[in-house]
Scaffold this motif. Structure first.
Motif, mmCIF file in Angstrom:
data_model
loop_
_atom_site.group_PDB
_atom_site.id
_atom_site.type_symbol
_atom_site.label_atom_id
_atom_site.label_comp_id
_atom_site.label_asym_id
_atom_site.label_seq_id
_atom_site.Cartn_x
_atom_site.Cartn_y
_atom_site.Cartn_z
ATOM 1 N N GLY A 297 -32.734 0.986 11.519
ATOM 2 C CA GLY A 297 -32.978 2.475 12.050
ATOM 3 C C GLY A 297 -31.326 3.506 11.857
ATOM 4 O O GLY A 297 -31.319 4.124 13.109
ATOM 5 N N VAL A 298 -30.695 2.762 12.204
ATOM 6 C CA VAL A 298 -29.353 3.514 12.510
ATOM 7 C C VAL A 298 -28.895 5.088 11.644
ATOM 8 O O VAL A 298 -29.691 5.092 10.642
ATOM 9 C CB VAL A 298 -27.882 2.895 11.400
ATOM 10 N N GLY A 299 -28.811 5.685 11.713
ATOM 11 C CA GLY A 299 -28.814 7.235 11.569
ATOM 12 C C GLY A 299 -30.191 8.554 12.000
ATOM 13 O O GLY A 299 -30.519 9.393 11.744
ATOM 14 N N SER A 300 -30.881 7.281 12.551
ATOM 15 C CA SER A 300 -32.652 7.586 12.704
ATOM 16 C C SER A 300 -32.512 8.295 13.933
ATOM 17 O O SER A 300 -31.611 8.136 14.488
ATOM 18 C CB SER A 300 -34.190 6.573 12.041
ATOM 19 N N SER B 54 -32.598 5.628 6.323
ATOM 20 C CA SER B 54 -33.773 5.881 6.965
ATOM 21 C C SER B 54 -33.763 7.248 6.411
ATOM 22 O O SER B 54 -35.007 7.992 6.799
ATOM 23 C CB SER B 54 -33.831 5.897 8.649
ATOM 24 N N ARG C 242 -33.518 -0.784 4.429
ATOM 25 C CA ARG C 242 -34.061 -1.828 5.111
ATOM 26 C C ARG C 242 -33.949 -2.457 3.932
ATOM 27 O O ARG C 242 -34.764 -3.920 3.920
ATOM 28 C CB ARG C 242 -35.209 -1.606 5.484
#
Lengths: 276, 276, 276
Positions: free
Chosen positions: B72-75, C229, C252
């Motif tokens: 979820g990097v950046g989320s 994301s 992902r």
């Protein structure tokens, strides 16, 4: 400040090497940790022994080497620390992995490690690298006398394996060697040294060698050079590599993909040269 | 002198890990850098959390752990530093990766990292490992109080995931576990602990377990041993591995190649033993 | 205390990197050793040069960089040490690998290494990384003046290669870029920068780009986002990655497996946007 240098067949995908490093830093925080390689082919004690022997000379004197290619982990095989005459120490299983290095340096003393004194409080039956060899090496790196964590053995008691390079088998005008390794570039490494090449085949630098990977049905001509660029891009070259062994490569290419090598390689002097 | 220990799913082919190491050395030159592993299967937060939890105990007290398995990097997911009661610090995404380690140690304080105080001047949306987590960890390793680079959170706010080992599912006389990992040796690692094996199947060390990877159509008998060499070369063995989980291996071989494991594994006690 | 940072195409399976580390520790025991990566695709000097250039800024000032992507090892190509204006030093072959980094920093002085002064007593024709570049770097890291182990060259004499990012080729309403790398996550990295994307295609963040890997026969729509994301799990996203280049990923997932990219990629603005 001591260096602890690791050689294993563990690879780097798993956390096995990482846990060994943690143990080393926990026991001897001032040690410098280094890796020779963790890419020894699984269970290949013979090749691990060769790589350790040719690599050890590049490390500082007084390095503690931890070698773990240990298919017999948890069995009766001994755990040892071998003190060399130049001050290096070799820690690992007594299965032939450490012997060629230690013998080349000269063996000052051999100790069988006492797990209660040298190991972690709990020793996993499948992971002596983390729970016994690395703790012992870290203790030694931080000044503990190996005699205080093991009992003296004779060097005669150590397990010995055949050494690389090996003599090729003479078969008529050809010789048969073994492919012992293919490196990441696809370079094919044999168990034959340069003197064997010259003595058995009489080929000089710049000459042509014929090689066969199918028992002599088909032959390929290869120049015997000093380095890759002694042949045109895409061509085969046979040379003494940095392992001290005869290798076959493709200049800027991948010899293993080009030749699909089998375990045995036949070599003979090219006919043109024989007629000279 | 502090250790910064890294665990990621980045692999070592790319320069991602190298750039993180550069950042750490730039911010905290005296830190010792270590790798737990960079081979966590991509995006597998659950397995990353398990490896971090079982590895952390091998590192010196006061280690700053950087964990980056971060799909979820950046989320919106938070970036956190968790201070443990024994002095370790866990830095990374708040996605369940760090929690099992921190909870096992005991959580002293949790901080949500402030990118403006903890991160590099420019933060790539796809690489918080380099631009936020590693800088924060390096600052902390060099003595910066986490409270000065983040705001206090409650441990209750942290994301929690199911923990490994898990209870197997009872299915008649068999139980169903999951294959959670296959290591570099081809050893097949399940999510079942030793106590679960003993409690649910009633098999003792030295006994025989039957396993099935196809939902019970075909079964293979495996000895429950302590280590690989408890069975002949080439034979299957089931044992408690160094991950604290039940594993299946082939002595000096590759169990994953031999068995081609599916995600689910059924286990039952061998009939012979049941009749005893 | 100096950092020596290594970048090569050697991979980590073999002992080549390990032997270089040993040499560095032997010559300059107080140096800190770090790896940028050893996973540069074999012989890909261009990509190695790009990775070195974008990575160098993350390392401490005064770092000695050893770069070895060296298909011409043992040939006539020079061995050089380039001193940068900010105090970094770049050591390796003069084949274009080091130039972009050094030029970006500003070149203070260039030296052609004298193997007799800078190298090990014996220099293998196939392994200058171990026997020449690393010894030279370790000497420099420990304070030896590069002028004392080499002779001054002009920066004009250095080999220069085309630089990444490159301008895309305009082909009607589309542009053609190159795939220069696929990382361990399967992210597809092109040789096009963000400004090129915006200038040539006029697509804004949040817009849609159409891409083709088969010369324009089939097209796939991809959102231009900031991070993975920004699109649903399993969807394609195009973004500026941490290499400073336009990349294509699956949130992902693995874009290279999904798209099977060829060497060339065509991109055009989606019709819907053009009609706006």
């Amino acid at each position: 400040m001591k260096v602890i240098a690791f050689l294993t067949d563990f690879g780097l995908s798993d956390a096995y090497v990482g846990q060994m490093k943690g143990v080393a830093l926990r026991i001897c925080p001032e040690a410098k940790l280094a890796d020779i390689t963790h890419g020894i082919p699984k269970y290949n004690v013979l090749w691990g022994a060769h790589i350790l022997r040719i690599s050890r000379r590049y490390f500082p004197k007084g390095t503690v080497f931890v070698g773990v290619v240990d298919p017999g982990v948890g069995s009766e095989r001994k755990a040892v620390a071998i003190v060399g005459e130049e001050g290096n120490v070799y820690v690992g299983p007594d299965n032939g992995l450490l012997y060629p290095s230690a013998a080349e340096e000269g063996i000052k003393a051999v100790y069988e490690l006492n797990p209660e004194k040298a190991g972690l409080p709990e020793i996993a039956h499948t992971f002596h690298g983390r729970d016994l060899f690395t703790p012992a090496a870290a203790l030694i790196a931080c000044g503990v006398n190996p005699a205080s964590i093991g009992r003296r053995l004779s060097a005669d008691d150590l397990v010995k394996l055949p050494k690389i390079p090996r003599k090729p088998k003479v078969m008529g005008e050809a010789v048969r060697a073994r492919v012992v390794y293919v490196d990441g570039f696809g370079n094919i490494i044999t168990d034959m040294g340069t003197s064997e090449l010259r003595n058995y085949l009489g080929v000089k630098l710049g000459g042509i060698v014929q090689i066969s990977f199918d028992g002599g049905r088909t032959w390929v001509s290869v120049k015997y050079g000093r380095t890759f660029s002694d042949v045109p891009e895409g061509s085969l070259v046979l040379y003494e590599g940095s392992h001290g062994l005869i290798e076959i490569a493709v200049n800027r290419g991948n010899a293993a993909l080009a030749l699909n090598p089998a375990r045995d390689v036949l070599m003979k002097k090219a006919a043109k040269q024989l007629n000279r």
